[in-house]
Design a protein around this motif. Structure first.
Motif, short mmCIF file in Angstrom:
data_model
loop_
_atom_site.label_atom_id
_atom_site.label_comp_id
_atom_site.label_asym_id
_atom_site.label_seq_id
_atom_site.Cartn_x
_atom_site.Cartn_y
_atom_site.Cartn_z
N GLN A 214 -39.04 -56.89 -21.50
CA GLN A 214 -38.53 -56.14 -22.65
C GLN A 214 -39.64 -55.93 -23.68
N ASP A 215 -40.48 -56.94 -23.88
CA ASP A 215 -41.59 -56.82 -24.83
C ASP A 215 -42.55 -55.70 -24.41
N GLU A 216 -42.80 -55.57 -23.12
CA GLU A 216 -43.68 -54.51 -22.64
C GLU A 216 -43.07 -53.13 -22.88
N VAL A 217 -41.74 -53.02 -22.74
CA VAL A 217 -41.07 -51.75 -23.02
C VAL A 217 -41.26 -51.38 -24.48
N ILE A 218 -41.04 -52.34 -25.37
CA ILE A 218 -41.19 -52.10 -26.81
C ILE A 218 -42.62 -51.68 -27.13
N GLU A 219 -43.60 -52.40 -26.57
CA GLU A 219 -45.01 -52.05 -26.81
C GLU A 219 -45.34 -50.66 -26.29
N ALA A 220 -44.84 -50.31 -25.11
CA ALA A 220 -45.12 -49.00 -24.52
C ALA A 220 -44.49 -47.87 -25.34
N VAL A 221 -43.27 -48.08 -25.80
CA VAL A 221 -42.61 -47.07 -26.63
C VAL A 221 -43.38 -46.88 -27.93
N ASN A 222 -43.75 -47.98 -28.58
CA ASN A 222 -44.51 -47.89 -29.83
C ASN A 222 -45.85 -47.19 -29.62
N CYS A 223 -46.53 -47.53 -28.55
CA CYS A 223 -47.83 -46.93 -28.25
C CYS A 223 -47.68 -45.42 -28.00
N ALA A 224 -46.68 -45.04 -27.21
CA ALA A 224 -46.44 -43.62 -26.92
C ALA A 224 -46.13 -42.86 -28.20
N ASN A 225 -45.28 -43.44 -29.05
CA ASN A 225 -44.94 -42.78 -30.31
C ASN A 225 -46.17 -42.60 -31.19
N ALA B 5 -49.19 -42.30 -30.28
CA ALA B 5 -50.07 -41.31 -29.67
C ALA B 5 -49.46 -39.91 -29.65
N GLY B 6 -48.20 -39.79 -30.12
CA GLY B 6 -47.56 -38.48 -30.21
C GLY B 6 -46.82 -38.04 -28.97
N TYR B 7 -46.56 -38.97 -28.04
CA TYR B 7 -45.82 -38.61 -26.82
C TYR B 7 -44.33 -38.89 -26.98
N LYS B 8 -43.52 -38.04 -26.37
CA LYS B 8 -42.11 -38.34 -26.23
C LYS B 8 -41.97 -39.28 -25.05
N VAL B 9 -40.91 -40.09 -25.07
CA VAL B 9 -40.71 -41.11 -24.05
C VAL B 9 -39.55 -40.73 -23.14
N MET C 175 -44.27 -39.53 -21.72
CA MET C 175 -44.71 -40.83 -21.22
C MET C 175 -43.50 -41.47 -20.55
N VAL C 176 -43.57 -41.70 -19.25
CA VAL C 176 -42.46 -42.31 -18.52
C VAL C 176 -42.60 -43.83 -18.60
#
Length: 83
Positions: free
Chosen positions: A16-27, A29-33, A52-53
């Protein structure tokens, strides 16, 4: 057949922590998730062009789900109910 889709990248989360980090990183960087799990998306919405998938298939172990652990009945695919 549908048209091929090309996401900006695919991140395979293992927690779950990796999901949160990936979503934050994508946001940042300007990517939709676009989330993706173990199922499928008939419309192909889990692989949108330029998104970003976040693939969460590694986080789910179907053997961990036991109907006796839940108070409510389960609704399964095809409208089946498991009690």
């Amino acid at each position: 057949m549908g048209q091929p889709r090309f996401p900006a990248g695919i991140f395979y989360a293992e927690s779950q922590d990796e999901v949160i980090e990936a979503v934050n990183c994508a946001n940042k960087a300007g990517y939709k998730v676009s989330p993706r799990g173990r199922g499928h998306s008939y419309q192909g919405l889990s692989s949108m062009d330029g998104y970003m998938v976040i693939d969460m298939s590694l986080m789910c172990n179907p053997d961990d789900f036991k109907p006796e652990d839940f108070e409510q009945p389960w609704l399964l695919g095809g409208g089946q109910i498991a009690i």
